[in-house]
Design an enzyme around this catalytic site. Sequence first.
Site, PDB file in Angstrom:
ATOM      1  N   ASP A  25       0.830  -1.208   0.000  1.00  0.00           N
ATOM      2  CA  ASP A  25       0.000   0.000   0.000  1.00  0.00           C
ATOM      3  C   ASP A  25       0.866   1.261   0.000  1.00  0.00           C
ATOM      4  OD1 ASP A  25      -2.390   1.365  -0.019  1.00  0.00           O
ATOM      5  OD2 ASP A  25      -2.637   1.326   2.159  1.00  0.00           O
ATOM      6  N   HIS A  42       2.058   3.418  -9.173  1.00  0.00           N
ATOM      7  CA  HIS A  42       1.880   1.973  -9.404  1.00  0.00           C
ATOM      8  C   HIS A  42       3.055   1.424 -10.219  1.00  0.00           C
ATOM      9  CE1 HIS A  42      -1.952   2.250  -7.538  1.00  0.00           C
ATOM     10  NE2 HIS A  42      -2.561   2.885  -8.523  1.00  0.00           N
ATOM     11  N   LEU A 136      10.937 -20.390  -4.593  1.00  0.00           N
ATOM     12  CA  LEU A 136       9.883 -19.557  -4.000  1.00  0.00           C
ATOM     13  C   LEU A 136       8.559 -19.721  -4.747  1.00  0.00           C
ATOM     14  CD1 LEU A 136       9.129 -17.034  -2.130  1.00  0.00           C
ATOM     15  CD2 LEU A 136       9.692 -15.643  -4.127  1.00  0.00           C
TER      16      LEU A 136
END
Length: 253
Positions: A25, A42, A136
Amino acid sequence: MNELKDKISRLDSTRMPVHVAMIMDGNGRWAKKQGFMRSDGHAEGVSTVHRVTKLSSDLGIKYLTLYAFSTENWNRPDDEVATLMYLIGWAIERELPELLRNNVRIHLIGDIERIPEDARKRLFDARDATAHCTGLQLNMCLSYSSRWEIADAARKIARKAAAGEITPDEISEDLFASNLATAGMPDPDLLIRTGGEERISNYLLWQIAYSELYFTPVLWPDFSDEDYVDAIISFQNRERRFGKTSEQVQNED
Ligand code: IPE
Ligand code: IPE
Ligand code: MG
């Protein structure tokens, strides 16, 4: 850089989180602060995703779950939603070679059918291309909300019960969890939220029952490798008691 290496060397390798979840955020506020458009925030946030993925992989973390776009985010202005969808498709395609090099497996969580076709196709391509990877696991939560996921699990279980495959008495916590989008994964050990808000915003409500929460005011585009390691250090300094007393936990250790 040396400071980062030094911090990493101070981590306790026996107490690393297996699963880290993040609420990314602060992109909009980051952009506003520099006098840029929200979409620039963004775009800058994509670099943080790149770094955080690489560091998670280097640290041997098994699962990284990123909240990239919530169900509620569909209510943002159309042009911002369109930019985000474009960026998601563009970024996943651009990152694919590096993800493959680092043995990272992409897993998609959320109502992916709502994602516009172009971005959806790129996401599916990346998921399929990395399906064999064993390092991962990067869970991308897109068009995701926890209540959506829980209602979806309830629907699946109800269908099985209606079809006579299970009885209501068989509905246990484990069975419920196995119908969530995170089926088969351990719950997050650590949940990090950047951007200063101290709320969960409809994220992984079931799964974070016992996660350690870490809130930082750092805005997502500014979230550095050092900030990430600081969060892990904070995690390692906590005593996870799971309802027991401190003495019990210490005796178990
Ligand atoms: C997070 O940054 C990205 C998404 C929710 C997609 P925001 O866009 O929420 O940034 P702020 O909270 O407005 O600063
Ligand atoms: C949460 O951020 C969702 C994502 C990070 C994708 P928001 O910025 O949408 O959260 P709220 O609405 O401020 O709680
Ligand atoms: Mg926000």
